[in-house]
Enzyme design. Structure first.
Site, PDB file in Angstrom:
ATOM      1  CE  LYS A   1       3.653 -11.604   9.621  1.00 27.85           C
ATOM      2  NZ  LYS A   1       4.940 -11.534   8.880  1.00 27.85           N
TER       3      LYS A   1
HETATM    4  P1  NAD Z   1       2.365  -1.977   3.989  1.00 29.46           P
HETATM    5  O1  NAD Z   1       1.148  -1.880   4.820  1.00 29.46           O
HETATM    6  O2  NAD Z   1       3.466  -0.995   4.182  1.00 29.46           O
HETATM    7  O3  NAD Z   1       1.990  -1.969   2.428  1.00 29.46           O
HETATM    8  C1  NAD Z   1       1.053  -2.836   1.869  1.00 29.46           C
HETATM    9  C2  NAD Z   1       0.665  -2.267   0.513  1.00 29.46           C
HETATM   10  O4  NAD Z   1      -0.166  -3.204  -0.174  1.00 29.46           O
HETATM   11  C3  NAD Z   1      -0.119  -0.960   0.603  1.00 29.46           C
HETATM   12  O5  NAD Z   1       0.292  -0.116  -0.448  1.00 29.46           O
HETATM   13  C4  NAD Z   1      -1.560  -1.421   0.359  1.00 29.46           C
HETATM   14  O6  NAD Z   1      -2.398  -0.401  -0.155  1.00 29.46           O
HETATM   15  C5  NAD Z   1      -1.324  -2.513  -0.647  1.00 29.46           C
HETATM   16  N1  NAD Z   1      -2.430  -3.448  -0.765  1.00 29.46           N
HETATM   17  C6  NAD Z   1      -3.243  -3.942   0.200  1.00 29.46           C
HETATM   18  N2  NAD Z   1      -4.154  -4.753  -0.340  1.00 29.46           N
HETATM   19  C7  NAD Z   1      -3.908  -4.783  -1.668  1.00 29.46           C
HETATM   20  C8  NAD Z   1      -4.517  -5.444  -2.768  1.00 29.46           C
HETATM   21  N3  NAD Z   1      -5.567  -6.252  -2.585  1.00 29.46           N
HETATM   22  N4  NAD Z   1      -4.007  -5.223  -3.999  1.00 29.46           N
HETATM   23  C9  NAD Z   1      -2.949  -4.417  -4.166  1.00 29.46           C
HETATM   24  N5  NAD Z   1      -2.334  -3.771  -3.179  1.00 29.46           N
HETATM   25  C10 NAD Z   1      -2.815  -3.952  -1.941  1.00 29.46           C
HETATM   26  O7  NAD Z   1       2.919  -3.486   4.214  1.00 29.46           O
HETATM   27  P2  NAD Z   1       4.374  -4.048   3.970  1.00 29.46           P
HETATM   28  O8  NAD Z   1       5.075  -4.049   5.265  1.00 29.46           O
HETATM   29  O9  NAD Z   1       4.972  -3.393   2.784  1.00 29.46           O
HETATM   30  O10 NAD Z   1       4.053  -5.576   3.635  1.00 29.46           O
HETATM   31  C11 NAD Z   1       3.725  -6.029   2.328  1.00 29.46           C
HETATM   32  C12 NAD Z   1       3.980  -7.524   2.231  1.00 29.46           C
HETATM   33  O11 NAD Z   1       5.348  -7.794   2.545  1.00 29.46           O
HETATM   34  C13 NAD Z   1       3.176  -8.388   3.194  1.00 29.46           C
HETATM   35  O12 NAD Z   1       2.913  -9.642   2.581  1.00 29.46           O
HETATM   36  C14 NAD Z   1       4.131  -8.596   4.350  1.00 29.46           C
HETATM   37  O13 NAD Z   1       3.821  -9.749   5.109  1.00 29.46           O
HETATM   38  C15 NAD Z   1       5.425  -8.741   3.595  1.00 29.46           C
HETATM   39  N6  NAD Z   1       6.645  -8.502   4.376  1.00 29.46           N
HETATM   40  C16 NAD Z   1       6.851  -7.318   5.017  1.00 29.46           C
HETATM   41  C17 NAD Z   1       8.023  -7.112   5.709  1.00 29.46           C
HETATM   42  C18 NAD Z   1       8.356  -5.789   6.368  1.00 29.46           C
HETATM   43  O14 NAD Z   1       9.487  -5.634   6.819  1.00 29.46           O
HETATM   44  N7  NAD Z   1       7.459  -4.830   6.436  1.00 29.46           N
HETATM   45  C19 NAD Z   1       8.978  -8.130   5.795  1.00 29.46           C
HETATM   46  C20 NAD Z   1       8.749  -9.332   5.117  1.00 29.46           C
HETATM   47  C21 NAD Z   1       7.571  -9.494   4.420  1.00 29.46           C
END
Ligand code: NAD
Length: 419
Positions: free
Chosen positions: A109
């Site tokens: 990461k």
């Molecule tokens: P992103 O940046 O696209 O979206 C994150 C969202 O969470 C945004 O809408 C943001 O405003 C919101 N957010 C941030 N802080 C917050 C809070 N305190 N309360 C409520 N909402 C909040 O990110 P993403 O890629 O969608 O990732 C989201 C989660 O999924 C993370 O934990 C990430 O590690 C995990 N994840 C992502 C992927 C991927 O392919 N992008 C894969 C596996 C896991």
């Protein structure tokens, strides 16, 4: 044991989960630190020329958890709260996730402590390129392959690919996944994590005998993962009654119109203020009565403080680490079916793996081929995890972690300890 510079609530949580599972599996004490401690970490100061002519230095990190099964793989996060300890915990979870679904990778990461929303596009590009440059000694298609995470997207991946390629003197698409399709990205990668979440939700509903028609879902975090998971669940007939982002949440018991919501979010960069829905806080959203709750934002959202109030039947962890070990105990007592993060959001790294394979072969697949292979791997991992949980009378999280950790442990045993 000394937690070194990784010490942080999220790293401690990942270690606590590992220790519980290692006890259950009777992993010899001698092997535990070797399995648990990240192999490498790099901290870099990233100087960026800002638009106003000043120079600002941001802290960046990359942690590679283990190198036993192949190159390392994991996302890059741009968020103000990024620390090396959080990155190390996320790298450890990536290791167990890749092993659970059978990918030839160790976990990694990375992240930069910054708020990308406060940076201009030029500043974001300069930050991304300089961070990549600092990481060049530890990146590469056979070494470590980044992907998007919170605060990063396809454009950021394109800049990483370009910066790395310029240093190598030729185009190297396989150094990063989650790229634009035009640059060697895979069809279906952007949607893969959210689609995978929705697929596993439907498998959990089958297991519990819940039908999609009439079922309700709540999604915390309307970003890449949360918005696609919501849309995919809605396509199955599930009603999405509340969603949120970092600014707050919205609630409509009759169901939100996601097409209108996406248009609103594209214009306003937040779900807050969406007409036809009530305002709600993130704390309220997590305890709404619903069939399916999808945390898809950050770590440690469901804790011993609110686990008693959570009112879902299925907790589908789109985010990494949204539930603390203390909350896990409460959810188990309350019979809530948890689809644990390392299984639930594994669709992202699965299609990242497909993208890497396509890049190495310079031979690209149709979206149908990608989805077919994605759902097959998810089905297999879901079936194995459920069978392990039933066989040993353990939680789905324990089952998933024990399968992933066992594969890494077995691989280390087979390779032996050098010298
Ligand atoms: P992103 O940046 O696209 O979206 C994150 C969202 O969470 C945004 O809408 C943001 O405003 C919101 N957010 C941030 N802080 C917050 C809070 N305190 N309360 C409520 N909402 C909040 O990110 P993403 O890629 O969608 O990732 C989201 C989660 O999924 C993370 O934990 C990430 O590690 C995990 N994840 C992502 C992927 C991927 O392919 N992008 C894969 C596996 C896991």
């Amino acid at each position: 044991m000394n937690l070194h510079h990784y010490d942080s609530p999220t790293y401690r949580m990942a270690c606590q989960q590992f220790d519980l599972v290692a006890d259950f599996m009777n992993i010899p004490q001698n092997d535990r630190d070797r399995l648990k401690l990240p192999k490498r970490s790099l901290s870099v100061a990233v100087p960026v020329r800002m638009d106003d002519g000043s120079t600002k230095v941001f802290m960046g990190y990359r942690v590679q958890h283990h190198l036993t099964l192949g190159p390392t793989k994991g996302g890059i996060r741009f968020h103000p709260d990024v620390t090396v300890g959080e990155v190390a915990a996320l790298a450890m979870w990536m290791s167990w996730k890749c092993a659970l679904v059978g990918l030839p990778y160790g976990g990694a990461k990375g992240g930069v402590a910054c708020d990308p929303r406060l940076l201009s596009k030029g500043e974001l590009e300069r930050l991304t390129r300089r961070y990549t440059q600092e990481l060049i000694p530890v990146l590469g298609p056979q070494v470590d392959i980044p992907a998007p995470d919170v605060g990063t997207n396809e454009q950021v991946m394109a800049w990483i690919m370009d910066t790395y390629s310029l240093q190598m003197g030729h185009t190297v698409p396989g150094v990063v996944t989650g790229k634009p399709v035009l640059l060697g990205g895979s069809l279906g990668r952007r949607e893969a994590t959210g689609r995978g979440v929705a697929y596993l939700v439907s498998r959990a509903m089958d297991t519990l005998g819940i039908t999609a028609q009439g079922a309700t879902a709540v999604v915390q975090g309307y970003g890449n993962v949360g918005s696609v998971a919501a849309l995919s669940m809605a396509k199955q007939g599930i009603k999405i009654i509340a969603v949120s982002d970092a600014f707050g949440g919205i609630f409509n018991p009759e169901g939100l119109d996601l097409n209108q919501l996406d248009t609103y979010v594209a214009a306003n960069r937040s779900v807050v203020g969406f007409p036809g829905a009530e305002a709600i806080t993130n704390e309220q959203l997590l305890v709404l009565p619903c069939d399916i709750l999808v945390p898809a934002a950050l770590e440690r959202q469901i804790t011993e403080t609110n686990a008693h109030q959570v009112q879902c039947r299925i907790l589908a962890e789109g985010a990494n680490g949204p539930t603390t070990p203390e909350a896990d105990v409460i959810l188990a007592e309350r019979n809530i079916f948890v689809i644990p993060d390392i299984l639930c959001n594994s669709g992202g790294v699965i299609v990242s793996y497909f993208e890497w394979v396509q890049d190495l072969q310079s031979f690209f697949w149709t979206e149908g081929e990608v989805l077919d292979k994605l759902f097959r791997l998810l089905e297999q991992a879901f079936g194995q995890t459920l069978a392990q949980a039933k066989k040993h009378q353990i939680s789905m999280r324990f089952a998933a972690l024990s399968l992933g950790i066992k594969r890494v442990h077995d691989a280390k045993t087979l390779r032996g300890l050098y010298p």
